[in-house]
Each structure stands twice: as C-alpha cells, then as structure tokens.
Design a protein around this motif. Structure first.
Motif, mmCIF file in Angstrom:
data_model
loop_
_atom_site.group_PDB
_atom_site.id
_atom_site.type_symbol
_atom_site.label_atom_id
_atom_site.label_comp_id
_atom_site.label_asym_id
_atom_site.label_seq_id
_atom_site.Cartn_x
_atom_site.Cartn_y
_atom_site.Cartn_z
ATOM 1 N N GLY A 43 9.205 54.965 42.262
ATOM 2 C CA GLY A 43 9.421 54.156 41.065
ATOM 3 C C GLY A 43 9.264 52.695 41.427
ATOM 4 O O GLY A 43 9.522 52.288 42.562
ATOM 5 N N ARG A 45 9.478 48.395 39.899
ATOM 6 C CA ARG A 45 9.719 47.363 38.903
ATOM 7 C C ARG A 45 9.159 46.058 39.462
ATOM 8 O O ARG A 45 9.450 45.685 40.612
ATOM 9 C CB ARG A 45 11.210 47.186 38.600
ATOM 10 N N ARG A 57 14.669 43.203 34.657
ATOM 11 C CA ARG A 57 13.940 44.470 34.565
ATOM 12 C C ARG A 57 14.755 45.604 35.170
ATOM 13 O O ARG A 57 14.829 46.712 34.596
ATOM 14 C CB ARG A 57 12.600 44.365 35.315
ATOM 15 N N LEU A 58 15.375 45.344 36.301
ATOM 16 C CA LEU A 58 16.163 46.378 36.966
ATOM 17 C C LEU A 58 17.438 46.710 36.195
ATOM 18 O O LEU A 58 17.894 47.862 36.202
ATOM 19 C CB LEU A 58 16.505 45.940 38.391
ATOM 20 N N ASN A 59 18.018 45.723 35.540
ATOM 21 C CA ASN A 59 19.200 46.001 34.710
ATOM 22 C C ASN A 59 18.834 46.885 33.533
ATOM 23 O O ASN A 59 19.601 47.777 33.143
ATOM 24 C CB ASN A 59 19.815 44.690 34.217
ATOM 25 N N ALA A 60 17.640 46.643 32.972
ATOM 26 C CA ALA A 60 17.196 47.448 31.825
ATOM 27 C C ALA A 60 16.669 48.809 32.262
ATOM 28 O O ALA A 60 16.839 49.809 31.560
ATOM 29 C CB ALA A 60 16.115 46.689 31.057
ATOM 30 N N GLU A 61 16.037 48.843 33.425
ATOM 31 C CA GLU A 61 15.434 50.087 33.930
ATOM 32 C C GLU A 61 15.795 50.239 35.406
ATOM 33 O O GLU A 61 15.003 49.903 36.286
ATOM 34 C CB GLU A 61 13.916 50.046 33.771
ATOM 35 N N PRO A 62 16.980 50.738 35.717
ATOM 36 C CA PRO A 62 17.439 50.788 37.117
ATOM 37 C C PRO A 62 16.587 51.715 37.976
ATOM 38 O O PRO A 62 15.968 52.665 37.489
ATOM 39 C CB PRO A 62 18.877 51.323 36.993
ATOM 40 N N LEU A 63 16.581 51.403 39.277
ATOM 41 C CA LEU A 63 16.020 52.279 40.297
ATOM 42 C C LEU A 63 17.169 52.693 41.209
ATOM 43 O O LEU A 63 17.868 51.845 41.752
ATOM 44 C CB LEU A 63 14.950 51.550 41.120
#
Length: 607
Positions: A43, A45, A57-63
């Motif tokens: 994955g 970002r 971006r990571l807060n909205a779509e975590p890895l």
C-alpha cells in the motif's frame, strides 16, 4: 538532499516513518511518500509539498503494515507532484531512491521495448521495473535487487521492498549516504543517524558499493560482487535536534563526502535530465538582452564566481565583471541598467556582499542571489533567489557549498547560452548530459581518499605551498591555497601558472611543494612547461591530473593524483574534491581544529 527511511518493525510503521522523515526535513524536499506491506499486499500514500500533506493522507487513509519505506524527494527527473513522488511501484516491487541514475534513458527505452509502462517522469521508476523484470525471469527478491544494482550507472541510495515478504528491505549505497539501525526484534534504514535517533543509537554505515538485506533479526551487508563484508557497528550520538557527523571525524569530512548527492540535487533544480535541457527560469531580466553581468562575493564564494566568469563568457559570450565584495562596495563601479548582478553567499548574510547588493539595488540593476539559505537577508533583498541545495554546512571551511555554487553557475551559463543563441540544441543536450555525470565522477574521486591522506602526511611537514593552474584551474588553485591556509595554518598561495616567471618562481626550492591542477586539456602542454621550470629549480611537484595528463607530464613528481577523464564543464566540480581532501587531511595531521579554525567564522556578518 532527499531522505530515505525504512523500518522492519513490530507494530504499524507508517507514523514512525513520517516522524523520522521530519528529522530529515533540514535536507530539503518537495514531496513525500510512504509504502507498507500489510497482509502481503503493498500500500502507498504520497503527497506533493510538505509532510503535513502526507500526514493528512495517512489520517484519511491509514497504512497499518509492520514493514515500510518512506521518502522525502527533491525533484531531479520530472516536476514535483504526487505522480513523481516516491515510493515507485512495479509488479509488487516498491522503491525509494536518492541520487541520479545516469543511464536511465537507455534502460527506460529497453524496458518500454519489453512492454513495461511508465507512469512517472522519474529515473527511479526504471529501478522498480528492472527489479520486477528480474523477478519475472525467475530470480528471488535478493538476487533480483542485486542483479539490478549491477545495471545502474550513477550515484544512488536505494531502499526496496517486495510484496509478499514482510521481513525484508534491501538497501544499497553508491554515493549518497545510508545507515542501518539495529534494534531488538526490529531493524531500520536511514539516510543518516538523525532519522534513526528515536529508535536506536546502534548504527552501521554502509560504504560506497555496499548493499544490504535488512530483516527483523539481522542485517547482512555485501559488496557489489555479492561477497559478504563486515562493517563497523557503532554508537551514534545523534539526537533528533542536531546535525550529526555520522561515521566521520569532523563535519568537514562528512560534508566533503556529501557532495555527490548535493551536487545532483542542485543541478536537477536547474536542469531537466529527462530531456537533457536547461529549465526555463523566472528571472527579472532576459539573458539575451544583457550587455554584461556583475558578480560579487567573498572568500570561497568569490572563487566560485571567478570560475562562473569563464563559463558565462565561453558558453554565452556574456562579459562578466567580478569583484571581491569588500572592493566592489567601495570602488563605485559604473553599472548599466542593461546588466544584471549576481551575489553569491553560503549564509546569505555576508556583510560586504549585502552592502554590494544594496549598491546595485540603488542603481536599479536586477539582482539574483545564489545562496544556501533562502530565508537570508541577501535572498530577501534580491529580485530572484537561485538556491544552492547543499543543506546545512557546519564546517567553517566551505566544501559542499562551493561545489553547489559551481553547479548553479554552470547551469545558469548553459541557460544563458541557450537564450543568447550561442549554443545549439545539440550542444545544450551534450552539456546537460555531461553535468548529469558529475555526481558519479565525484563518487569515484572520493575513493582516492587513502592516497590523498598519505600525501597529506608528507605535506604537513612543510611551511609553504604554491598552487598553480590555468583557465578554470587558476581559481581552483586559489581555492586550494585558501583551504590549506584556513584549516592547517600552512602558508599557501594560488597563482595562474603563466604568472610563475613573473615573481613566484623566486620562491621555488626543495622546501616549497608546488601543487599543479592540470587535467589534459587544450593548454595542458603550457602547464607542463611551467612544471619543468619548477623541476629545474628543485621544486617538489604534486600533480593533480587525469590518466592522459599523467602519461604525458614528462616531469618527476612528488605525487601524482590521477582523476577520471571528465568533460571540461564539470572539471572544476570534480577537481575541487582532491584539493579539499588534501587540505582536510593535512589539517588533521597538524592537529588543528578542522571544523572551527582559529580566527574564522562561518558567516561574516560585520565588515
């Protein structure tokens, strides 16, 4: 200077990678990205701009993967945007990269012919596709990475992950720095120890040509032939708040070795290596309409400007007036409004240079600042900032700032030549390609360290040294002398070789080493004549040349330092390195304070 971080961890690593990248922000960047592997799947970002954008971006779509790599990018090939941001993927391979892959164009064409599709403008994507091709041909991940490394030309640092393997990162170094951090049940990879400071203080620095496999329980290091090698594991004193010396004794030594990387980033700011062209610049003047340029600076920056004068006049047929700033500001030089002025300063705060700038400002002349600190006073008071991307330079004696200044000036001279019609499109392509080779050649020269250190031990026994050079090597001779006297306190002078008979030859005897900077060029034979004059008077000659020059010199030398054969335009960048190393090691043997020599300051903010 891009930043690389890799973690093979025990919990989610993406937040840790972002925090580590923040500690590399001092290196400069224009985009950032993170990739992890979760449940065997890659994955990613990425975001243009600052790390705060990546965090959003990571807060909205975590890895949530427990293994990952991250990167802060200075654009080299391709504009700064999300598509060109790292990591780059290809069929289950993830790659982040610092440096320049010089042969990327031929590799890209080969890969396109094999059916590989490129989604970015970067040279890095070539690496991802090459590894994917090796995997497709049956190689295991480690062999695929190793096989790819052997195909690459240039200066680079890499971190590589493979989908389906949550216990492997491959790192590689050929020029830009890379360090392995050792933990308990977790391992780390970083551009320097600062990034790894919160995780571990146990660090192994990779050497040029090393590559490593990093797993949770161990790291194994290999040379480019694939043989296991041992590298010293040491305790790092880094904190997240300080610039670290790494595995070097002094900041100056570290900064000398950072030059392949910072040269590449500075050149890439002004040149498009994808199309081998100079980038258009938003300047407050038109090079085509100028009747001359004024350049002013102090110390080493002044000497970079002297070399720039040769380039501007040769490539763009544009006359250049250059002065030491402390003279420029008082001699009331007449300035035409059809001219432009460049002011060069590492700190951007040099008092005499700033005063000279203000003199030109009062005359209504457009002003460009070639500075390493964009927020500096000189930058703020200029019409355009032309940054050097050297990163923090701690050592008082300038090294990487000098070669980055040269990188800017060479790039500007090419751009001026294009604008003025004095170089053709084919000449532009050739010059830009030659400039792109500078980081690789710089890396090769740094490998002469052992020879230069041995020579420095002998040089430290003398009290006076003379440097000689012609053409752009004349300012380099002055720079070599300046470096030696700055940090070793040995008296040294730099002269144009043609001036030898006009005075300096009176000094020549067996106690006066003469360092001659002389690549084999159109005036090499004239410099050989000067060396013969020195030899006839018992002088000890240290010759810095290339292979052909060494073969044709026909003069006995105390030592000959043989550099790679390099194109004329990058010779000053490459020949700067041995004179820096020679001064550095001589000072070490003299026992002086290398980073903070007596009576000197990094930024001279008073007259």
């Amino acid at each position: 200077m891009c930043g690389i971080v890799g973690i093979v961890g025990r919990g989610p690593v993406a937040p840790l990678i972002v925090d580590a990248l923040k500690r590399l922000e001092y290196r400069g960047y224009d985009s950032a990205g993170v990739a992890t592997i979760e449940a065997g799947v890659l994955g990613r970002r990425r975001a243009e701009g600052k790390l705060v954008n990546l965090e959003k971006r990571l807060n909205a779509e975590p890895l949530d993967g427990k293994i990952g790599i991250g990167h802060t990018r200075w654009a080299t090939h391709g504009v700064p945007n999300e598509t060109n941001a790292h990591p780059h993927f290809s069929n289950g391979v993830a790659v982040v990269h610092n440096g320049i892959i010089e042969n990327f164009a031929s590799l890209r064409d080969e890969l396109i012919a094999d059916g590989y599709v490129f989604s970015s403008q970067t040279d890095t994507e070539v690496v991802a596709h090459l590894i994917a091709r090796e995997l497709k041909r049956g190689a295991d991940p480690v062999a695929a990475a190793h096989g790819t490394l052997k195909q690459l030309e240039g200066a680079f640092a890499l971190a590589i992950m493979f989908q389906g393997d949550e216990d492997l990162i491959v790192g590689a170094r050929n020029g830009p720095p890379l360090a392995v951090g050792h933990g308990e049940g977790e391992m780390f990879l970083g551009s320097d120890a600062i990034a790894l400071a919160p995780f571990t203080n146990s660090v192994t620095y990779l050497e040029d040509g090393d590559w490593a496999t990093i797993r949770r329980d161990k790291a194994e290091i290999f040379d480019m032939d694939g043989a296991r090698v041992e590298r010293k594991r040491q305790q790092s004193l880094s904190t997240s708040y300080m610039v670290d010396k790494g595995n070097r004794r002094h900041f100056m030594e570290k900064e000398i070795h950072e030059q392949p990387e910072v040269i590449s980033h500075t050149l890439a700011h002004y040149l498009d290596f994808t199309s081998d062209s100079s980038k258009p610049l938003d300047l407050p003047f038109d090079f085509a309409k100028l009747d001359r340029i004024a350049i002013s600076a102090c110390g080493t920056a002044y000497l970079s400007g002297l070399i720039g004068k040769y380039w501007f006049e040769r490539l763009a047929r544009l006359p250049v007036d250059i002065d030491i700033a402390s003279e420029f500001r008082y001699r009331e030089m007449p300035i035409s409004k059809d001219s432009a002025a460049f002011f060069i300063s590492q700190s951007g705060e040099t008092a005499d240079t700033l005063a000279s700038l203000r003199y030109c400002r009062s005359a209504g002349v457009p002003i460009g600042a070639i500075v390493n600190v964009r927020e500096s006073t000189i930058a703020r008071e200029s019409d355009v900032v032309l940054p050097t991307l050297a990163g923090p330079e701690i050592g008082v004696a300038s090294t990487k700032a000098f070669t980055c200044q040269l990188s800017v000036l060479a790039s500007l001279a090419v751009r001026a030549g294009v604008a003025r019609g004095t170089i053709s499109r084919e000449q532009e392509k050739a010059l830009v390609h030659q400039l792109s080779e500078a980081p690789r050649f710089a890396t090769q020269v740094l490998k002469l360290e052992e020879q230069i250190e041995k020579l420095a031990r002998d040089l430290s026994r003398y009290h006076h040294v003379l440097y000689l050079g012609r053409d752009t090597n004349f300012p380099l001779a002055m720079e070599g002398a300046l470096k030696l006297k700055e940090i070793s306190y040995i008296h040294a002078e730099g002269y144009a070789a043609g001036e030898l008979k006009h005075g300096p030859i009176a000094l020549i005897d067996e106690n006066m080493p003469v360092i001659v900077i002389a690549p084999h060029d159109r005036i090499f034979e004239k410099t050989v004549s000067n060396m013969q004059e020195v030899a006839a008077r018992g002088g000890k000659i240290i010759l810095i040349t290339d292979k052909k020059g060494a073969a044709l010199a026909s003069v006995k030398t105390m030592e000959t330092i043989v550099l790679p054969d390099v194109p004329e335009i990058i010779a000053p960048l490459i020949y700067a390195l041995p004179i820096q190393m020679l001064a550095y090691f001589t000072a070490v043997f003299m026992g002086t304070d290398v980073d903070q020599p007596r009576n000197l300051a990094k930024s001279v903010t008073v007259e």
